[in-house]
Design a protein around this motif. Structure first.
Motif, short mmCIF file in Angstrom:
data_model
loop_
_atom_site.label_atom_id
_atom_site.label_comp_id
_atom_site.label_asym_id
_atom_site.label_seq_id
_atom_site.Cartn_x
_atom_site.Cartn_y
_atom_site.Cartn_z
N VAL A 443 0.86 -1.19 0.00
CA VAL A 443 0.00 0.00 0.00
C VAL A 443 0.90 1.25 0.00
N ASP A 445 -0.53 4.52 0.19
CA ASP A 445 -1.15 5.58 1.00
C ASP A 445 -0.66 5.43 2.45
N GLU A 448 -3.53 4.63 5.08
CA GLU A 448 -4.06 3.26 4.92
C GLU A 448 -3.02 2.24 5.37
N ARG A 451 -3.02 2.04 9.11
CA ARG A 451 -4.17 1.31 9.63
C ARG A 451 -3.95 -0.20 9.52
#
Length: 647
Positions: A443, A445, A448, A451
Motif C-alpha cells: 500500500v 497511501d 491506509e 491502519r
C-alpha cells in the motif's frame, strides 16, 4: 420378624421387650391351651422338626419346664456370687477328662437335634464346670487352662441351647459366664467360640448394636488365626504388636493392636491341605480332635478326586482336561481336582462353568474357608492379580468405586478441546498479522498503510496472548496426565469393582447410606460421651507443647485430619462444564483451572512423599529383621567347644 415385632411394639406403646423368641413361645402356649391344633401342627408353625422340642421345652402349662428351671437354678446358684461367703466343705474335684468328654458328647447331641436330652443333663454339667473353676487355682498351668476351657464350652452349650428354646435372658447369662471362662482359658479358639455364643445371645435379647460390636471385636482377633494360616507364629505377632509402641491413652486396645498387626504383615495363607491348616494349641485333647477333623477333610478331598477320575465332571475337564492314563500324572490330576471339588462342596457351589469354578470368595472372617479358597485358586493356576477384587465384600467394592469418584471429581480439567481451539485461534491471529504486514508493504497511501500495520500489531499481540493462554492450558493438560498416571490403579480397581458388583447383582446402591461426615459426627459424639467416664491417666495430664501454637482452630469437616483435602474442596465448588466444546476459555477461567491443577500436583507430590517414607521405613524394617535373622543363624551355626567348660 424381629423388625416387625419391634415396630408393632412401638406402635402399641409397649415399653417391655418382646423378642421373636418371646413371641414364638407365647404363641405356642396360647395354641397349646386352646386345644385347637395338634402337636404336629404347632411344631410345623414354630419350625421345630421334633415334636418333643415343642412339648418338652416350649410348652409346660404356663411354667418353665422343670429341666429348664433346673438349668436356671444351676446358673443362678448363690455360690457363684461369692466363693468366700458361700464356701463349702472340701469336696473331691471332678474328673477333668471325663468332664471334657461329657461336654463334647452333649454338643454332639445338640447337633443331632436332641435338645430335650441336652436340657435335661445341662444342670449337672454346669455344676461340674463350676467345681472345675473352683479347683483351677490349685492345679498346674495345663490343667488350669483345660478346666476353664471345659467350663467355657459348657456355658457356651448352655447359652446356645437356652437361646434355641427361647430363654433369651438365661442365654445371655450363660454366654457371659462362657466369655469369662474363655478369658481364663487363654485359648483363642475357645474365646472365639464363646464370643459367637455371646453375639447370638445379645441378638436374642434385642441388643443388636452390642452384638455388632462384639462380633466386630471378635473378628479383629481372628487376624491372629490368619497369621497362623500364613505360616507366622500368632503369639510372636501379637507380642510384636504390643511392643511396637505405647498403648497409653488408647480408647480401644483391640483396634490399636489390630491395626498394628494388619499394617505390619501380609496374611496370604500357605499350604494346600487341612492338615497344614490345623490350629496349634497346647491342649492335647483339642489337638487330637482338630487333627482328626483335618485328616477327615483331607480324606474327603482325596475321595472326591478319585470319584472325579471315574466320572469326570464338566468343570474338571474344562479346567484340567481329561484324566491322564499314566499313574503319576493321574495322581496329580486327582489331587488337584479333589482339592477344588472339596472347596466347591464346602461352599455348596455347583456351577459347571469353567470361568466360575469357585464362585464368590468367602466373606471376611471365614479364615479357614479363605485358606481353602486360596489353595483352590492356586490349583486352578489363576493369576494372583485377578483374585483381589473377587475377595472383597460388596461394601468394600462400593468403597473402591466411591474412591475413584472422589478422585475423578477433583481431577484437573479436561482441556484438550480448549487447548486445540486456543492454538487454532493463535495460529489464525499469527496468519492474520503476517498477511496484514504483507498487505501494508504493497500500500502506498501512508494513512491506509498505518491502519493495516495497526491491525497486524493487534493480531500479533492477540496471538501472543493466546500463545500464553495455550501454555497455561498445556500445563493443565500435563497436570491431568500426571493425575491419570497417579490414579490409574484406583481407576482400574473401580472398573473391576463395578463389574464384580454387576455380576453379583449388587450394582445398585443400598437404600440406607451413612456418609463419612455423618459417621464422623456420630463418632465424635460417642467419644465425647465416653470421655465423661474415661479414667484420667498421666498421659492426659501431660503438657502438650503444641498448645501454645497460635494457629486458629479449624472448624470444617476436615479438622479431624489436620489437612484440607483437595477432594473435599472440590465438593464444595460448582462442577465444571463445557469440556467437550472447542473454544477459547477466558483468562479468569483459565487461571482458576491452572490454580486447581497446581493444588492437584501438590497433592500428588504429598502422597508420593508419604509413599516414599513408608517404603523407606518398610525397607529399613526388612533390613533390621534380616540382620537379626543373620545373627541368630550365625549363633546357631557356631561351633561348640565341648571341652570349653572352664576347666
Amino acid at each position: 420378624m424381629a423388625t416387625y415385632i419391634r415396630e408393632a411394639r412401638k406402635a402399641a406403646g409397649m415399653d417391655w421387650p418382646v423378642t421373636s423368641h418371646t413371641f414364638r413361645k407365647t404363641a405356642t402356649t396360647i395354641w397349646h391351651d386352646s386345644g385347637i391344633l395338634t402337636d404336629r401342627q404347632k411344631a410345623d408353625l414354630t419350625g421345630h422338626a421334633k415334636i418333643s422340642t415343642l412339648t418338652d421345652i416350649y410348652v409346660a402349662r404356663g411354667e418353665l419346664h422343670p429341666a429348664g428351671a433346673a438349668v436356671m437354678d444351676a446358673l443362678m446358684a448363690p455360690g457363684r456370687l461369692s466363693r468366700v461367703l458361700f464356701a463349702t466343705a472340701e469336696v473331691p474335684p471332678p474328673d477333668l477328662r471325663q468332664a471334657e468328654q461329657l461336654v463334647e458328647f452333649l454338643w454332639s447331641d445338640y447337633q443331632r437335634g436332641r435338645i430335650a436330652e441336652v436340657v435335661d443333663r445341662l444342670p449337672r454339667l454346669i455344676r461340674t464346670a463350676q467345681q472345675l473353676e473352683d479347683g483351677a487355682r490349685d492345679v498346674g498351668d495345663d490343667a488350669r487352662r483345660r478346666s476353664w476351657a471345659a467350663s467355657a464350652r459348657t456355658h457356651h452349650l448352655a447359652a446356645t441351647t437356652l437361646s434355641k428354646v427361647g430363654e433369651a435372658d438365661l442365654s445371655w447369662i450363660a454366654a457371659e459366664r462362657a466369655m469369662k471362662a474363655a478369658d481364663e482359658a487363654d485359648d483363642p479358639l475357645v474365646l472365639a467360640s464363646a464370643a459367637r455364643a455371646a453375639t447370638h445371645a445379645l441378638l436374642a435379647v434385642g441388643r443388636s448394636d452390642d452384638a455388632l460390636g462384639l462380633g466386630e471385636t471378635a473378628a479383629r482377633w481372628l487376624v491372629l488365626r490368619r497369621a497362623e494360616l500364613a505360616g507366622l507364629d500368632p503369639h510372636a505377632v501379637l507380642a510384636d504388636a504390643v511392643d511396637r509402641g505405647p498403648l497409653t491413652g488408647s480408647r480401644n486396645l483391640t483396634n490399636v493392636l489390630y491395626s498394628r498387626i494388619r499394617d505390619a504383615h501380609r496374611f496370604d495363607p500357605v499350604g494346600d491341605t487341612w492338615t497344614e491348616w490345623t490350629p496349634r494349641t497346647d491342649n492335647t485333647e483339642w489337638s487330637d480332635y482338630l487333627t482328626a477333623l483335618a485328616t477327615a477333610a483331607d480324606d474327603r478331598a482325596a475321595t472326591l478326586g478319585r470319584d472325579a477320575a471315574a466320572d469326570p465332571p464338566v468343570w474338571a475337564t474344562s479346567v484340567f482336561g481329561d484324566c491322564p492314563a499314566e499313574a503319576d500324572q493321574r495322581d496329580e490330576w486327582c489331587a488337584a481336582v479333589g482339592r477344588v471339588a472339596a472347596y466347591r462342596e464346602m461352599r455348596g457351589h455347583a456351577s459347571d462353568d469353567g470361568d466360575d469354578v469357585l464362585g464368590p470368595a468367602p466373606k471376611p472372617g471365614q479364615v479357614e474357608e479363605f485358606a481353602a479358597y486360596r489353595a483352590a485358586w492356586r490349583t486352578l493356576g489363576r493369576p494372583e492379580i485377578d483374585r483381589e477384587h473377587l475377595e472383597l465384600s460388596n461394601g468394600q467394592l462400593r468403597a473402591r468405586v466411591r474412591a475413584y469418584e472422589r478422585e475423578l471429581a477433583a481431577a484437573p480439567r479436561y482441556v484438550a478441546n480448549e487447548l486445540a481451539g486456543t492454538r487454532q485461534a493463535a495460529a489464525t491471529q499469527q496468519q492474520t498479522a503476517a498477511l496484514r504486514r504483507a498487505e501494508a508493504d504493497a500500500v502506498t497511501d501512508p494513512s491506509e498503510r498505518q491502519r493495516i500495520l495497526d491491525e497486524s500489531t493487534q493480531a500479533a499481540a492477540l496471538a501472543a496472548v493466546l500463545d500464553a493462554r495455550a501454555e497455561h492450558l498445556q500445563q493443565i493438560d500435563d497436570a491431568r496426565a500426571s493425575w491419570l498416571a497417579h490414579t490409574a490403579q484406583t481407576r482400574v480397581q473401580a472398573e473391576l469393582s463395578k463389574a464384580e458388583l454387576s455380576a453379583r447383582d449388587a450394582d445398585d446402591d443400598p437404600d440406607q447410606q451413612v456418609t463419612a461426615a455423618e459417621w464422623k459426627i456420630a463418632h465424635d459424639a460417642a467419644m465425647a460421651g465416653e470421655d465423661a467416664h474415661r479414667e484420667i491417666t498421666e498421659a492426659d495430664l501431660a503438657v502438650d507443647d503444641d498448645l501454645d501454637d497460635p494457629r486458629p482452630v479449624r472448624g470444617d469437616a476436615a479438622a479431624g485430619t489436620g489437612w484440607d483435602d483437595v477432594r473435599e474442596q472440590v465438593e464444595r465448588e460448582p462442577r465444571p462444564g463445557r469440556e467437550d466444546i472447542v473454544r477459547v476459555p477466558d483468562a479468569a477461567e483459565t487461571t482458576d483451572h491452572l490454580d486447581h491443577a497446581g493444588r492437584i500436583l501438590d497433592e500428588i507430590r504429598y502422597r508420593d512423599t508419604g509413599d516414599d517414607l513408608a517404603r523407606a521405613e518398610e525397607l529399613n524394617r526388612w533390613h533390621t529383621d534380616d540382620q537379626a535373622a543373620t545373627v541368630e543363624n550365625d549363633a546357631a551355626d557356631a561351633p561348640v567347644d565341648e571341652y570349653g567348660n572352664g576347666w
